[in-house]
Design an enzyme around this catalytic site. Structure first.
Site, PDB file in Angstrom:
ATOM      1  CE  LYS A 127     -17.735  -5.069 -15.561  1.00 40.51           C
ATOM      2  NZ  LYS A 127     -18.863  -5.561 -14.782  1.00 40.51           N
ATOM      3  CG  ASP A 148     -18.769  -1.484 -17.878  1.00 39.47           C
ATOM      4  OD1 ASP A 148     -19.028  -0.579 -16.978  1.00 39.47           O
ATOM      5  OD2 ASP A 148     -19.195  -2.664 -17.655  1.00 39.47           O
TER       6      ASP A 148
HETATM    7  O1  C5P Z   1     -23.625   1.353 -21.703  1.00 46.76           O
HETATM    8  P1  C5P Z   1     -23.965   0.244 -22.195  1.00 46.76           P
HETATM    9  O2  C5P Z   1     -24.161   0.040 -23.671  1.00 46.76           O
HETATM   10  O3  C5P Z   1     -23.342  -0.863 -21.428  1.00 46.76           O
HETATM   11  O4  C5P Z   1     -25.455  -0.029 -21.537  1.00 46.76           O
HETATM   12  C1  C5P Z   1     -26.333  -1.055 -21.846  1.00 46.76           C
HETATM   13  C2  C5P Z   1     -27.828  -0.659 -21.224  1.00 46.76           C
HETATM   14  O5  C5P Z   1     -27.347  -0.847 -19.715  1.00 46.76           O
HETATM   15  C3  C5P Z   1     -28.231   0.590 -21.370  1.00 46.76           C
HETATM   16  O6  C5P Z   1     -28.945   0.814 -22.592  1.00 46.76           O
HETATM   17  C4  C5P Z   1     -29.070   0.904 -20.241  1.00 46.76           C
HETATM   18  O7  C5P Z   1     -30.433   0.462 -20.440  1.00 46.76           O
HETATM   19  C5  C5P Z   1     -28.382   0.003 -19.039  1.00 46.76           C
HETATM   20  N1  C5P Z   1     -27.333   0.896 -18.397  1.00 46.76           N
HETATM   21  C6  C5P Z   1     -27.973   1.870 -17.481  1.00 46.76           C
HETATM   22  N2  C5P Z   1     -27.181   2.595 -16.937  1.00 46.76           N
HETATM   23  C7  C5P Z   1     -25.847   2.676 -16.917  1.00 46.76           C
HETATM   24  C8  C5P Z   1     -25.229   1.760 -17.780  1.00 46.76           C
HETATM   25  C9  C5P Z   1     -26.057   0.805 -18.454  1.00 46.76           C
HETATM   26  O8  C5P Z   1     -29.279   1.902 -17.337  1.00 46.76           O
HETATM   27  N3  C5P Z   1     -25.235   3.149 -16.120  1.00 46.76           N
END
Ligand code: C5P
Length: 287
Positions: free
Chosen positions: A12, A135
């Protein structure tokens, strides 16, 4: 004959990514438009006695891969005793802002739901997907979507079909990239989401992509976080890109182009400057 299911896991880009602010749970509140593009990993699943994950990229097999965690979660949640041999062929650059790992995980959930005949509903799969990453729910359907919340609340949008782009993924590694990039954001980077809302409106109306509404909250911090990123951006501009956008939290960059041949021309000029570009097209949810 043994059943083997194959699936593409598309990358993406973010056509828009505004960060509203930090939430109490440590995540950030987003307003983003996500778009799958024609660069993809491939995943194949076959019945097996336990869970096995093989990957053609060194160091990516086994239990630390999000694909394995997706399979493990699905096994635990459904209570199935079936196993699987999962083969993953990587093409999407890793930790590049293109969602490769998340897309692979979503493809694993979908293909194992089929292989194991679990018949979990889309809603249930989406719940599992959101446990794996912000995501991941988007990739269960792909295409074009407006994402809010931490990225897991989705509204499908019409795809700007046939839009060509040139992607450049600088090979700049950053340990713990995504949290590190979110950690660099400050109040100056937070916006109200209105540019991305305008972008979504334009797509709902079936119009062309309004490039002036394509904002990314990480633009300000990305150059400091990724040494050499500006060199790649400048090369794209020098090669003839009109505008260069960051995808996700980076470091991938992309430029919209008018046609495949315009994309090929840009890729060739980039090659002449010593940079590697990939020409891709938007992909709809049906593909
Ligand atoms: O959800 P995901 O595992 O991809 O997120 C990885 C890190 O990115 C989270 O632990 C957080 O620190 C940050 N994040 C965030 N806000 C989001 C998505 C991700 O702060 N909406």
């Amino acid at each position: 004959m043994m059943e083997i299911l194959n699936m593409r896991a598309y990358a993406k880009i973010n056509l828009g990514l505004e960060v509203i602010g930090r939430r109490d749970d440590g995540f950030h509140e987003l307003v983003a438009v996500l778009q799958t593009v024609s660069l993809y990993d491939e995943i194949a699943v076959a019945p097996g006695p336990a869970l096995t994950l093989r990957c053609d990229r060194k160091g990516m097999s086994g239990e630390r891969n999000l694909v394995w965690r997706a399979a493990d979660l699905l096994q635990k949640e459904s209570g199935t005793e079936q196993g699987a041999v999962i083969d993953l062929m990587k093409t999407i650059p890793i930790a590049a802002g293109l969602g490769g790992g998340s897309s692979d995980a979503a493809a694993a959930l979908r293909s194992l739901n089929d292989l194991w005949a679990l018949e979990l509903s889309t809603t249930r799969l989406a719940e599992l997907a959101s446990q794996l990453g912000s995501d991941v729910p988007f990739f269960l359907r792909g295409g074009t979507a407006l994402a809010t919340g931490r990225g897991e609340l989705l509204e499908s949008l019409p795809t700007p079909e046939g839009q060509w782009l040139v992607l450049v993924s600088p090979d700049i590694r950053l340990p713990g990239k995504t949290p590190a990039l979110y950690g660099r954001l400050g109040p100056d980077d937070f916006t109200d989401g209105s540019e991305t809302a305008k972008l979504a409106d334009a797509l709902r109306g079936g119009g062309v992509l309004p490039e002036e509404c394509m904002a990314n909250a990480f633009e300000r911090v990305a150059d400091d976080a990724f040494p050499g990123l500006d060199r790649h951006r400048n090369a794209m501009l020098e090669a003839g890109a009109e505008r260069v956008h960051l995808s996700g939290s980076g470091p991938s960059l992309f430029a919209l182009v008018r046609s495949k041949s315009a994309g090929d021309a840009l890729r060739l000029r980039l090659g002449g400057l010593g940079y590697h570009g990939v020409v891709v097209q938007t992909v709809t949810a049906e593909e």
